[in-house]
Design a protein around this motif. Structure first.
Motif, PDB file in Angstrom:
ATOM      1  N   LEU A  58      48.055  42.791  52.092  1.00 54.82           N
ATOM      2  CA  LEU A  58      48.665  41.665  52.801  1.00 54.82           C
ATOM      3  C   LEU A  58      49.314  40.712  51.804  1.00 54.82           C
ATOM      4  O   LEU A  58      49.334  40.977  50.595  1.00 54.82           O
ATOM      5  N   ALA A  59      49.845  39.616  52.287  1.00 51.94           N
ATOM      6  CA  ALA A  59      50.501  38.636  51.422  1.00 51.94           C
ATOM      7  C   ALA A  59      49.531  38.106  50.369  1.00 51.94           C
ATOM      8  O   ALA A  59      48.355  37.849  50.659  1.00 51.94           O
ATOM      9  N   SER A  60      50.030  37.929  49.162  1.00 53.05           N
ATOM     10  CA  SER A  60      49.199  37.461  48.051  1.00 53.05           C
ATOM     11  C   SER A  60      49.037  35.951  48.070  1.00 53.05           C
ATOM     12  O   SER A  60      49.897  35.221  48.586  1.00 53.05           O
ATOM     13  N   MET A  61      47.927  35.491  47.475  1.00 48.75           N
ATOM     14  CA  MET A  61      47.693  34.048  47.334  1.00 48.75           C
ATOM     15  C   MET A  61      48.807  33.393  46.522  1.00 48.75           C
ATOM     16  O   MET A  61      49.507  34.052  45.748  1.00 48.75           O
ATOM     17  N   LEU A  62      48.936  32.099  46.673  1.00 49.07           N
ATOM     18  CA  LEU A  62      49.908  31.348  45.891  1.00 49.07           C
ATOM     19  C   LEU A  62      49.463  31.200  44.440  1.00 49.07           C
ATOM     20  O   LEU A  62      50.288  31.169  43.524  1.00 49.07           O
ATOM     21  N   VAL A  63      48.142  31.098  44.227  1.00 50.80           N
ATOM     22  CA  VAL A  63      47.581  30.891  42.890  1.00 50.80           C
ATOM     23  C   VAL A  63      46.565  31.992  42.599  1.00 50.80           C
ATOM     24  O   VAL A  63      45.619  32.167  43.374  1.00 50.80           O
ATOM     25  N   PRO A  64      46.732  32.759  41.521  1.00 52.04           N
ATOM     26  CA  PRO A  64      45.701  33.745  41.151  1.00 52.04           C
ATOM     27  C   PRO A  64      44.404  33.021  40.809  1.00 52.04           C
ATOM     28  O   PRO A  64      44.410  32.021  40.098  1.00 52.04           O
ATOM     29  N   ARG A  65      43.277  33.536  41.309  1.00 51.55           N
ATOM     30  CA  ARG A  65      42.009  32.854  41.048  1.00 51.55           C
ATOM     31  C   ARG A  65      40.830  33.792  41.266  1.00 51.55           C
ATOM     32  O   ARG A  65      40.928  34.791  41.965  1.00 51.55           O
ATOM     33  N   SER A  66      39.722  33.406  40.668  1.00 48.30           N
ATOM     34  CA  SER A  66      38.432  34.044  40.907  1.00 48.30           C
ATOM     35  C   SER A  66      37.382  32.931  40.948  1.00 48.30           C
ATOM     36  O   SER A  66      37.696  31.765  40.717  1.00 48.30           O
ATOM     37  N   GLN A  67      36.146  33.295  41.285  1.00 51.69           N
ATOM     38  CA  GLN A  67      35.046  32.315  41.382  1.00 51.69           C
ATOM     39  C   GLN A  67      35.373  31.185  42.369  1.00 51.69           C
ATOM     40  O   GLN A  67      34.962  30.049  42.176  1.00 51.69           O
ATOM     41  N   PHE A  99      35.096  42.398  41.103  1.00 52.84           N
ATOM     42  CA  PHE A  99      33.989  41.453  41.221  1.00 52.84           C
ATOM     43  C   PHE A  99      34.541  40.034  41.216  1.00 52.84           C
ATOM     44  O   PHE A  99      35.715  39.807  40.963  1.00 52.84           O
ATOM     45  N   SER A 100      33.675  39.046  41.541  1.00 55.14           N
ATOM     46  CA  SER A 100      34.032  37.630  41.550  1.00 55.14           C
ATOM     47  C   SER A 100      35.152  37.325  42.549  1.00 55.14           C
ATOM     48  O   SER A 100      35.949  36.421  42.342  1.00 55.14           O
ATOM     49  N   MET A 101      35.195  38.076  43.636  1.00 52.08           N
ATOM     50  CA  MET A 101      36.237  37.896  44.640  1.00 52.08           C
ATOM     51  C   MET A 101      35.684  37.130  45.841  1.00 52.08           C
ATOM     52  O   MET A 101      34.486  36.909  45.959  1.00 52.08           O
ATOM     53  N   GLY A 102      36.573  36.783  46.741  1.00 51.88           N
ATOM     54  CA  GLY A 102      36.161  36.190  48.008  1.00 51.88           C
ATOM     55  C   GLY A 102      36.156  37.241  49.095  1.00 51.88           C
ATOM     56  O   GLY A 102      36.951  38.184  49.072  1.00 51.88           O
ATOM     57  N   ILE A 103      35.248  37.086  50.059  1.00 52.90           N
ATOM     58  CA  ILE A 103      35.155  38.051  51.147  1.00 52.90           C
ATOM     59  C   ILE A 103      34.848  37.327  52.452  1.00 52.90           C
ATOM     60  O   ILE A 103      34.005  36.429  52.486  1.00 52.90           O
ATOM     61  N   VAL A 104      35.579  37.697  53.522  1.00 53.73           N
ATOM     62  CA  VAL A 104      35.364  37.124  54.849  1.00 53.73           C
ATOM     63  C   VAL A 104      35.604  38.218  55.887  1.00 53.73           C
ATOM     64  O   VAL A 104      36.112  39.302  55.569  1.00 53.73           O
ATOM     65  N   THR A 105      35.240  37.932  57.130  1.00 57.48           N
ATOM     66  CA  THR A 105      35.547  38.841  58.227  1.00 57.48           C
ATOM     67  C   THR A 105      36.352  38.094  59.285  1.00 57.48           C
ATOM     68  O   THR A 105      36.202  36.880  59.459  1.00 57.48           O
ATOM     69  N   LEU A 164      37.698  43.073  61.099  1.00 60.32           N
ATOM     70  CA  LEU A 164      38.180  43.550  59.800  1.00 60.32           C
ATOM     71  C   LEU A 164      37.545  42.731  58.681  1.00 60.32           C
ATOM     72  O   LEU A 164      37.155  41.580  58.872  1.00 60.32           O
ATOM     73  N   ILE A 165      37.469  43.334  57.501  1.00 61.15           N
ATOM     74  CA  ILE A 165      36.917  42.672  56.314  1.00 61.15           C
ATOM     75  C   ILE A 165      38.064  42.376  55.362  1.00 61.15           C
ATOM     76  O   ILE A 165      38.873  43.265  55.063  1.00 61.15           O
ATOM     77  N   TYR A 166      38.126  41.137  54.890  1.00 57.46           N
ATOM     78  CA  TYR A 166      39.210  40.706  54.005  1.00 57.46           C
ATOM     79  C   TYR A 166      38.636  40.362  52.633  1.00 57.46           C
ATOM     80  O   TYR A 166      37.648  39.628  52.536  1.00 57.46           O
ATOM     81  N   ILE A 167      39.277  40.887  51.586  1.00 57.97           N
ATOM     82  CA  ILE A 167      38.861  40.635  50.200  1.00 57.97           C
ATOM     83  C   ILE A 167      40.046  40.030  49.461  1.00 57.97           C
ATOM     84  O   ILE A 167      41.167  40.546  49.534  1.00 57.97           O
ATOM     85  N   VAL A 168      39.797  38.941  48.730  1.00 55.97           N
ATOM     86  CA  VAL A 168      40.882  38.211  48.087  1.00 55.97           C
ATOM     87  C   VAL A 168      40.492  37.812  46.672  1.00 55.97           C
ATOM     88  O   VAL A 168      39.340  37.478  46.397  1.00 55.97           O
ATOM     89  N   GLY A 169      41.475  37.881  45.756  1.00 58.56           N
ATOM     90  CA  GLY A 169      41.273  37.420  44.392  1.00 58.56           C
ATOM     91  C   GLY A 169      40.242  38.229  43.634  1.00 58.56           C
ATOM     92  O   GLY A 169      39.967  39.387  43.947  1.00 58.56           O
ATOM     93  N   GLY A 170      39.663  37.604  42.602  1.00 54.02           N
ATOM     94  CA  GLY A 170      38.641  38.266  41.811  1.00 54.02           C
ATOM     95  C   GLY A 170      39.192  38.921  40.558  1.00 54.02           C
ATOM     96  O   GLY A 170      40.319  38.649  40.127  1.00 54.02           O
ATOM     97  N   CYS A 171      38.401  39.826  39.993  1.00 52.66           N
ATOM     98  CA  CYS A 171      38.744  40.473  38.727  1.00 52.66           C
ATOM     99  C   CYS A 171      38.542  41.980  38.831  1.00 52.66           C
ATOM    100  O   CYS A 171      37.627  42.453  39.508  1.00 52.66           O
ATOM    101  N   THR A 172      39.392  42.740  38.127  1.00 51.39           N
ATOM    102  CA  THR A 172      39.247  44.192  38.021  1.00 51.39           C
ATOM    103  C   THR A 172      39.176  44.561  36.541  1.00 51.39           C
ATOM    104  O   THR A 172      39.167  43.696  35.663  1.00 51.39           O
ATOM    105  N   HIS A 173      39.139  45.872  36.261  1.00 50.50           N
ATOM    106  CA  HIS A 173      39.115  46.307  34.861  1.00 50.50           C
ATOM    107  C   HIS A 173      40.368  45.865  34.113  1.00 50.50           C
ATOM    108  O   HIS A 173      40.304  45.508  32.933  1.00 50.50           O
ATOM    109  N   SER A 174      41.483  45.877  34.789  1.00 45.66           N
ATOM    110  CA  SER A 174      42.754  45.627  34.106  1.00 45.66           C
ATOM    111  C   SER A 174      43.269  44.203  34.269  1.00 45.66           C
ATOM    112  O   SER A 174      44.118  43.768  33.477  1.00 45.66           O
TER     113      SER A 174
END
Length: 607
Positions: free
Chosen positions: A489-498, A449-455, A459-469
């Motif tokens: 895919l390649a990870s963001m430079l800065v971990p983030r949510s919201q 949850f609290s992730m970013g989503i675009v198309t 294709l649908i791309y989901i980035v960042g956010g929070c999981t259980h762990s």
């Protein structure tokens, strides 16, 4: 004793300065007036018929125009090639007179009017040209023929200043026919930017079907609504209805009819006087209402340069009156931002307020689903019709969700994860607007949850956010809704949510959000879909968590969001109203018109 006639310097005096001997030094001097003076003298000699070795004719029986071969050869590549490459094909018939060695060379330039040729030769000697609407096109064509580029440029600039709704199409076609690229591009840009006015002129109504369809199919028409393009196309058909009514379906396929308000289309059909045309339009309207899509495409996007508005929907307000007083509310209102005038107006409100809803667009309609109100997570949804400024309900999702991902691909909505009550959701469901129903589509790799989503490109791309762990992730994954395939895919430079996310020009932009230290971020970064790499972009003027982010006219808008405020050692998240705009071409942010009220946790879309 000193030699007679040569005096010696007195004792102790400085030696005389050395004088440079001839040939020991040199300097360059330039008289800027001389070239102009020389040209004027040559022109005077020519007017007095002195030292001319060339006679130019516009036809076999026209008067001669005297000139110098070296001058015209220096002026244009056309004459340069003629007089320096050994071309002798016409010398015998162009030299006249008993003394061939002393006679001027005669040259006939067929197809150029006498007055036009005279103006061109005068320009070669003076660099001056007098133009008006009656002669400019003939001069331009002749100058282009003899490769006198300077006159071509002057005439093109003159025509640019004379562009008007009534002549823009004529100038465009003239430039196209003579391969005048700069003038052609300028004219077509004028037509696109003033399409509604141009479409009322006779030049537009007299276009061939091919050229008319070329114009109305363009992404670059700057119109307020697709209905304006529809009316222009119908005016073209009605101008010669007996011969053009058979083209109705060929023309309408270039109109994005799902973006035309149903009431406007119905009114036009009811007022149509031609029976054949009315029958055709009725069939198209039935096709739209029934969502069959057999006659027109049902799922379309607004034109790239059409007038676009940013809709900021739902969200919340949290403001501090003092260290001990706090004002909060949940918005059901919708603010509309005109990207051309940069003014905000309020449009029809949703049926209920929503915090962190999912928002997406299908065929110019805004779908809003889920969210939270009064600590209750929602499953219901509603759809907004901008042309009618009205909301209507749609079927609820199978799972109530907030802080989830919602996007549209190929005419369907997809809902991913989110906060689903006391847990994090990992399911995917799909909505079919034709059937008005949701169905389960599968599961995410990890509940999030609290992730970013675009198309992007299906294709649908989901980035960042929070999981259980993990909180504040930096992973980017893509999902193929057709095959169900996931890819990391390649990870963001800065971990983030919201954070706020948007796609623009083959890049995914990620703005603001919060990090692992619960700091509200000012930074931004972008991901290239082509190279699978991330890079930093300049930071925003304001830190923002949960901003509404969207793109319009090649620019990115960050609207509202949360900031951290400290008053008398009391630390709280408050909402802001600031809006700023990022231009990737200049790589700079600028402040834009603020929201009427502070707002965060809202959604933003562009129509």
């Amino acid at each position: 004793m000193a030699e007679r006639g040569v005096s010696s310097p007195p004792p102790g005096s400085a030696p005389p300065p050395e004088v440079a001997k001839p040939g020991q030094s040199s300097r360059s001097y330039r008289n800027s007036d001389y070239p102009t003076k020389l040209l004027k003298s040559l022109h005077d000699l020519r007017k007095d018929e002195h030292l001319c070795d060339l006679e130019l004719y516009s036809s076999l029986d026209s008067p001669p125009i005297l000139a110098n071969k070296n001058i015209v050869a220096a002026a244009t590549p056309y004459f340069h090639a003629m007089f320096t490459s050994g071309l002798m094909e016409s010398e015998e018939r162009q030299y006249r007179g008993p003394d061939r060695m002393r006679a001027r060379q005669k040259l006939v330039l067929q197809g150029i009017q006498f007055s036009v040729l005279q103006n061109l030769v005068d320009f070669m000697y003076t660099g001056e040209m007098k133009l008006d609407q009656s002669c400019v096109q003939e001069i331009l064509v002749a100058a282009d023929m003899i490769q006198l580029k300077e006159v071509v440029d002057i005439c093109s600039e003159f025509l640019k200043t004379e562009l008007h709704e009534s002549n823009a199409i004529g100038i465009w076609r003239f430039a196209e026919g003579h391969n005048l690229v700069a003038l052609r591009d300028f004219a077509i840009s004028f037509i696109y930017n003033n399409f509604c006015a141009v479409a009322r002129e006779e030049e537009f109504l007299e276009l061939s079907k091919t050229l008319m369809c070329e114009l109305i199919s363009s992404e670059y028409l700057r119109v307020d609504s697709e209905y304006q393009v529809f009316c222009a196309a119908m005016a073209w058909i009605n101008y010669d209805i007996s011969n053009r009514r058979r083209f109705i379906f060929d023309v309408l396929k270039h109109i994005r009819l799902p973006l035309v308000a149903s009431k406007l289309l119905e009114s036009y059909v009811n007022n149509c006087n031609d029976i054949s045309l009315k029958v055709a339009l009725c069939s198209v309207r039935r096709d739209l209402v029934s969502q069959r899509g057999s006659l027109v495409s049902l799922y379309v996007k607004p034109r790239q340069c059409a007038k676009k508005n940013i809709y900021v929907i739902g969200g919340s307000r949290r403001e501090l009156g003092s260290a001990w007083t706090r004002s909060e509310c949940t918005y059901q209102t919708v603010e509309c931002f005109d990207t051309f005038t940069e003014e905000w107006t309020r449009v029809a409100s949703m049926e209920i307020g929503r915090i962190l809803p999912g928002i997406a667009i299908i065929s110019g309609r805004i779908f809003v689903c889920g969210g939270e109100v009064d600590s209750r997570i929602l499953a219901n949804g509603e759809v907004y019709e901008p042309a009618e400024d009205s909301w209507s309900p749609i079927a609820p999702m199978m799972v109530p969700r907030c802080e989830f991902g919602l996007c549209a691909v190929d005419g369907f909505l997809y809902a991913f994860g989110g906060w689903v009550g006391e847990d994090i959701g990992g399911s995917i469901e799909m909505y079919d607007p034709g059937l008005n129903e949701w169905r389960m589509q599968g599961k995410m790799q990890d509940a999030r949850f609290s992730m970013g989503i675009v198309t992007y490109q299906g294709l649908i791309y989901i980035v960042g956010g929070c999981t259980h762990s993990r909180r504040h992730m930096q992973e980017l994954v893509s999902y193929n809704p057709v095959t169900g395939e996931w890819r990391t895919l390649a990870s963001m430079l800065v971990p983030r949510s919201q954070m706020g996310c948007v796609v623009l020009d083959d890049h995914l932009y990620v703005l603001g959000g919060t990090n692992r230290h619960n700091e509200v971020l000012q930074s931004g970064e972008r991901y290239s879909f082509l190279t699978d790499k991330w890079e930093d972009i300049p930071p925003m003027h304001h830190p923002r968590a949960s901003p509404a982010v969207t793109a319009s006219n090649g620019k990115i808008y960050a609207v509202g969001g949360d900031q951290i405020s400290e008053v008398n050692f009391y630390r709280a998240r408050i909402t802001i109203s600031a809006v700023e705009c990022f231009d990737p071409l200049t790589n700079e942010w600028r402040e834009s018109t603020s929201l009427p009220e502070s707002r965060s946790e809202a959604g933003a879309v562009v129509i």
